[in-house]
Scaffold this motif. Structure first.
Motif, PDB file in Angstrom:
ATOM      1  N   TRP A  90       6.753 -11.760   0.061  1.00 14.49           N
ATOM      2  CA  TRP A  90       6.806 -10.918   1.252  1.00 14.49           C
ATOM      3  C   TRP A  90       7.628  -9.645   1.045  1.00 14.49           C
ATOM      4  CZ3 TRP A  90       3.076 -12.350   4.156  1.00 14.49           C
ATOM      5  CH2 TRP A  90       2.714 -13.685   4.210  1.00 14.49           C
ATOM      6  N   SER A  91       8.434  -9.625  -0.023  1.00 15.71           N
ATOM      7  CA  SER A  91       9.236  -8.422  -0.283  1.00 15.71           C
ATOM      8  C   SER A  91       8.367  -7.192  -0.482  1.00 15.71           C
ATOM      9  CB  SER A  91      10.109  -8.642  -1.521  1.00 15.71           C
ATOM     10  OG  SER A  91       9.311  -8.984  -2.640  1.00 15.71           O
ATOM     11  N   VAL A  92       7.099  -7.429  -0.896  1.00 10.84           N
ATOM     12  CA  VAL A  92       6.210  -6.294  -1.103  1.00 10.84           C
ATOM     13  C   VAL A  92       5.963  -5.529   0.195  1.00 10.84           C
ATOM     14  CG1 VAL A  92       4.020  -7.499  -0.681  1.00 10.84           C
ATOM     15  CG2 VAL A  92       4.095  -5.600  -2.302  1.00 10.84           C
ATOM     16  N   LEU A  93       6.150  -6.201   1.343  1.00 18.93           N
ATOM     17  CA  LEU A  93       5.960  -5.539   2.634  1.00 18.93           C
ATOM     18  C   LEU A  93       6.944  -4.383   2.818  1.00 18.93           C
ATOM     19  CD1 LEU A  93       5.358  -8.534   5.089  1.00 18.93           C
ATOM     20  CD2 LEU A  93       3.696  -6.804   4.344  1.00 18.93           C
ATOM     21  N   LEU A  94       8.168  -4.581   2.346  1.00 19.22           N
ATOM     22  CA  LEU A  94       9.165  -3.523   2.508  1.00 19.22           C
ATOM     23  C   LEU A  94       8.844  -2.334   1.607  1.00 19.22           C
ATOM     24  CD1 LEU A  94      11.579  -2.957   4.222  1.00 19.22           C
ATOM     25  CD2 LEU A  94      13.044  -4.008   2.500  1.00 19.22           C
ATOM     26  N   PHE A  95       8.388  -2.622   0.390  1.00 17.48           N
ATOM     27  CA  PHE A  95       7.959  -1.528  -0.485  1.00 17.48           C
ATOM     28  C   PHE A  95       6.771  -0.789   0.127  1.00 17.48           C
ATOM     29  CE2 PHE A  95       9.592  -4.444  -4.011  1.00 17.48           C
ATOM     30  CZ  PHE A  95      10.836  -3.832  -4.021  1.00 17.48           C
ATOM     31  N   LEU A  96       5.830  -1.560   0.675  1.00 16.24           N
ATOM     32  CA  LEU A  96       4.663  -0.960   1.317  1.00 16.24           C
ATOM     33  C   LEU A  96       5.082  -0.100   2.498  1.00 16.24           C
ATOM     34  CD1 LEU A  96       1.600  -0.677   1.678  1.00 16.24           C
ATOM     35  CD2 LEU A  96       1.629  -2.807   3.004  1.00 16.24           C
ATOM     36  N   ALA A  97       6.097  -0.564   3.271  1.00 18.65           N
ATOM     37  CA  ALA A  97       6.561   0.196   4.437  1.00 18.65           C
ATOM     38  C   ALA A  97       7.180   1.525   4.019  1.00 18.65           C
ATOM     39  CB  ALA A  97       7.568  -0.629   5.227  1.00 18.65           C
ATOM     40  N   VAL A  98       7.922   1.533   2.908  1.00 17.13           N
ATOM     41  CA  VAL A  98       8.515   2.791   2.440  1.00 17.13           C
ATOM     42  C   VAL A  98       7.423   3.753   1.980  1.00 17.13           C
ATOM     43  CG1 VAL A  98      10.082   3.862   0.789  1.00 17.13           C
ATOM     44  CG2 VAL A  98      10.661   1.653   1.782  1.00 17.13           C
ATOM     45  N   VAL A  99       6.449   3.232   1.238  1.00 15.66           N
ATOM     46  CA  VAL A  99       5.321   4.076   0.803  1.00 15.66           C
ATOM     47  C   VAL A  99       4.573   4.613   2.021  1.00 15.66           C
ATOM     48  CG1 VAL A  99       3.131   4.124  -0.440  1.00 15.66           C
ATOM     49  CG2 VAL A  99       5.066   2.883  -1.394  1.00 15.66           C
ATOM     50  N   ALA A 100       4.326   3.746   3.011  1.00 15.46           N
ATOM     51  CA  ALA A 100       3.626   4.164   4.223  1.00 15.46           C
ATOM     52  C   ALA A 100       4.433   5.201   4.978  1.00 15.46           C
ATOM     53  CB  ALA A 100       3.364   2.950   5.121  1.00 15.46           C
ATOM     54  N   SER A 101       5.749   4.994   5.034  1.00 12.28           N
ATOM     55  CA  SER A 101       6.625   5.934   5.739  1.00 12.28           C
ATOM     56  C   SER A 101       6.574   7.315   5.097  1.00 12.28           C
ATOM     57  CB  SER A 101       8.055   5.397   5.728  1.00 12.28           C
ATOM     58  OG  SER A 101       8.938   6.254   6.408  1.00 12.28           O
ATOM     59  N   ALA A 102       6.735   7.339   3.774  1.00 18.26           N
ATOM     60  CA  ALA A 102       6.715   8.623   3.076  1.00 18.26           C
ATOM     61  C   ALA A 102       5.341   9.273   3.129  1.00 18.26           C
ATOM     62  CB  ALA A 102       7.156   8.430   1.628  1.00 18.26           C
ATOM     63  N   ALA A 103       4.280   8.464   3.000  1.00 14.32           N
ATOM     64  CA  ALA A 103       2.917   9.010   3.022  1.00 14.32           C
ATOM     65  C   ALA A 103       2.572   9.587   4.387  1.00 14.32           C
ATOM     66  CB  ALA A 103       1.915   7.923   2.644  1.00 14.32           C
ATOM     67  N   ALA A 104       2.924   8.844   5.450  1.00 12.86           N
ATOM     68  CA  ALA A 104       2.642   9.337   6.803  1.00 12.86           C
ATOM     69  C   ALA A 104       3.413  10.613   7.079  1.00 12.86           C
ATOM     70  CB  ALA A 104       3.002   8.265   7.829  1.00 12.86           C
ATOM     71  N   SER A 105       4.683  10.623   6.667  1.00 13.32           N
ATOM     72  CA  SER A 105       5.502  11.809   6.908  1.00 13.32           C
ATOM     73  C   SER A 105       5.055  12.993   6.071  1.00 13.32           C
ATOM     74  CB  SER A 105       6.970  11.490   6.627  1.00 13.32           C
ATOM     75  OG  SER A 105       7.800  12.566   6.989  1.00 13.32           O
ATOM     76  N   LEU A 106       4.560  12.711   4.862  1.00 12.52           N
ATOM     77  CA  LEU A 106       4.048  13.798   4.030  1.00 12.52           C
ATOM     78  C   LEU A 106       2.968  14.582   4.765  1.00 12.52           C
ATOM     79  CD1 LEU A 106       3.586  12.654   0.319  1.00 12.52           C
ATOM     80  CD2 LEU A 106       4.663  14.744   1.127  1.00 12.52           C
ATOM     81  N   GLN A 107       2.076  13.841   5.439  1.00  7.88           N
ATOM     82  CA  GLN A 107       0.996  14.525   6.148  1.00  7.88           C
ATOM     83  C   GLN A 107       1.513  15.280   7.364  1.00  7.88           C
ATOM     84  OE1 GLN A 107      -1.941  12.092   8.083  1.00  7.88           O
ATOM     85  NE2 GLN A 107      -2.950  13.878   8.951  1.00  7.88           N
ATOM     86  N   THR A 108       2.288  14.592   8.205  1.00 10.17           N
ATOM     87  CA  THR A 108       2.691  15.212   9.474  1.00 10.17           C
ATOM     88  C   THR A 108       3.754  16.283   9.305  1.00 10.17           C
ATOM     89  OG1 THR A 108       4.287  13.417   9.846  1.00 10.17           O
ATOM     90  CG2 THR A 108       2.103  13.158  10.817  1.00 10.17           C
ATOM     91  N   THR A 109       4.542  16.222   8.226  1.00 11.54           N
ATOM     92  CA  THR A 109       5.580  17.228   8.035  1.00 11.54           C
ATOM     93  C   THR A 109       4.989  18.593   7.720  1.00 11.54           C
ATOM     94  OG1 THR A 109       7.106  15.503   7.301  1.00 11.54           O
ATOM     95  CG2 THR A 109       7.718  17.739   6.764  1.00 11.54           C
TER      96      THR A 109
END
Length: 523
Positions: free
Chosen positions: A327-346
């Motif tokens: 389940w630790s992969v969820l936290l890595f996925l969340a960081v990738v998702a966070s940075a990816a989402a912010s990359l677009q909206t920023t």
């Protein structure tokens, strides 16, 4: 508000022409698609741009190192000036909903040169953040792939500079393309990524608190309400250092306002969305700060949040101990998702700020080009993407220390343009402050206090940054972070002066003044 033009129909600015800034008429003035984003979409934009999971993994360690167990208190303290400045944005947007936000409002309050520098501060801060987001997304992408495949060499690919830089450039290119298509084209992508981030943060916090409460962790500590008391920080310098990091964690909520010309209810909805975004963020930050502190403690060894070996990437160190495998992969996925989402909206604030600056002839007309189908600032978006890639690759090839020093200087840019906007609100509404208690507080006292607080952080950071120990070294005996921060502002002043000599219309007050009419907006 002027009705949307059909897809493919010509709109102002498509060919680099300059819309008439003195003509009222809503979003159609600059060619953007009006009434395309509602309250929920605006809130998602605000939260997505801030990138809470990315901010937390990068900031938890340094903040604890600066202020110890008072980290939650500092997160609360950082929320206060941002909330006060948000009142300024809300009131200015209600009076003049323009996608130029800080640039436009500061021009109307203080004149073209101060306003241009506010726009420069926002633009440069955004480029720096975009580059860092891409770097963090790349690091966690390979960590996630390594965790999923069980192969350590996959995770270590990020340590190869060529692989790292190539991946960063590809991520920036992808985010630029998505932002080019506009928010409506990727709405559900953004909703999913923001939802994933918040869900994983709650899951992480609940499990961490549960394991800490069980009492079998060597470094865990019990919760105390004293953690919420900022007066217990050891020194003012430490408090300011922590506050500067905390302010960075909230930066980006104003994206809600830069979409004002495209939002349903342009005068009111963006301000409301900013407030909801802020509350969501402070709640998430406090929950994670308390749970991480309870689980890992604040020591400098082992799992302690001040451990120099893990403090710059806390979630990478805590993912497996808290969530366990797989389940630790969820936290890595969340960081990738966070940075990816912010990359677009920023890309949204920088592109729309440049669009507004072009509309008022403060930058070259080409930045006013709007895509005929997607109705987005196409040229400005692509230009921001190229600038981000060139900046990150260039700085990385020079030195990793230069990249880190530039990120440290980011707080100066954020405090600079936020404070200017807050003071602009007070001056802009100065004649209406006596009309009632509401106007006095929301247009006067709150923005003034927010501007003063951010100015204090700006000046204290400058003072601290003068010391070479603040960053990676010194330039002629002066701290490198100070040189970079002040140098960026001086570069802006030079560019402004040069453009003013070449095309003086804006700087003569011929395109945007205090009496320039507001947009006509349908609520």
């Amino acid at each position: 508000m002027a009705p949307d033009a059909p897809q493919g129909a010509p709109v102002s600015g498509i060919s680099g022409g300059v819309p008439d800034p003195g003509t009222a008429g809503g979003a159609g003035d600059k060619g953007l698609r009006g009434n395309s984003v509602g309250l929920l979409g605006s809130v998602v934009l605000g939260v997505s741009t801030v990138a809470p999971v990315y901010c937390l993994t990068a900031t938890l360690g340094p903040t604890v190192t600066a202020v110890g167990v008072q980290m939650p208190a500092v997160f609360l303290a950082g929320f206060l000036p941002m909330l006060l400045v948000a009142f300024a944005y809300k009131e200015l947007n209600k009076d003049f909903p323009d996608c130029g936000t800080s640039f436009t409002w500061t021009v109307k309050a203080f004149g073209p040169r101060v306003g241009w520098m506010a726009g420069w501060g926002l633009t440069v801060a955004t480029i720096i953040v975009l580059s860092n987001l891409a770097g963090v997304a790349t690091e966690f992408l390979y960590l996630m792939l390594g965790e999923m495949t069980g192969r350590s060499w996959v995770a270590e690919l990020d340590q190869n500079q060529a692989v790292h830089l190539l991946t960063v450039v590809l991520l920036i290119a992808g985010a630029t393309a998505m932002s080019y298509r506009g928010m409506t084209a990727t709405k559900w992508f953004q909703y999913s990524l923001v939802g994933l981030q918040l869900a994983v943060l709650v899951l992480f916090s609940v499990i961490a608190i549960g394991k800490a409460a069980a009492g079998d962790l060597p470094d865990s500590i019990g919760f105390s309400f004293s953690w919420l008391n900022p007066l217990q920080v050891s020194s003012f310098s430490a408090f300011t250092a922590g506050l500067s990091l905390s302010i960075f964690m909230y930066w980006g909520w104003d994206t809600c306002l830069t979409m004002n010309e495209e939002t349903l209810g342009s005068a009111k909805t963006p301000g409301r969305a900013a407030m909801v975004s802020m509350v969501t963020l402070v709640g998430s930050y406090l929950l994670v700060a308390i749970s991480a502190q309870m689980f890992a403690g604040v020591g400098s060894t082992g799992s302690g949040l001040s451990n120099p070996e893990t403090s710059d990437n806390v979630f990478a160190a805590l993912a497996r101990p808290v969530l366990g495998s797989p389940w630790s992969v969820l936290l890595f996925l969340a960081v990738v998702a966070s940075a990816a989402a912010s990359l677009q909206t920023t890309f949204i604030p920088v592109a729309r700020t440049l669009l507004a600056m072009s509309a008022y002839r403060a930058v070259p007309p080409r930045f006013g080009a709007v895509h005929p189908r997607f109705r987005t600032p196409g040229y400005a978006t692509v230009a921001a993407g190229i600038a981000t890639a060139v900046f990150y690759v260039g700085m990385s090839l020079i030195s990793e220390n230069v990249v880190q020093d530039t990120i440290l200087a980011l707080g100066l840019m954020i405090c600079f343009y936020y404070a200017l906007t807050a003071f602009a609100c007070v001056w802009y509404f100065r004649r209406s402050l006596r009309t009632g208690a509401r106007d006095l507080f929301l247009k006067g006292i709150a923005p003034l206090l927010g501007g003063v607080l951010l100015s204090g952080v700006f000046l204290q950071t400058l003072t601290d940054a003068w010391n070479p120990d603040y960053g990676s070294g010194a330039v002629f005996g002066i701290g490198s972070v100070f040189v970079i921060g002040v140098g960026i502002l001086l570069l802006g002043a030079v560019l402004m002066t040069g453009y003013g000599l070449a095309r003086p219309d804006f700087f003569r007050g011929e395109t945007l003044r205090k009496d320039t009419p507001a947009l006509v907006v349908e609520d």
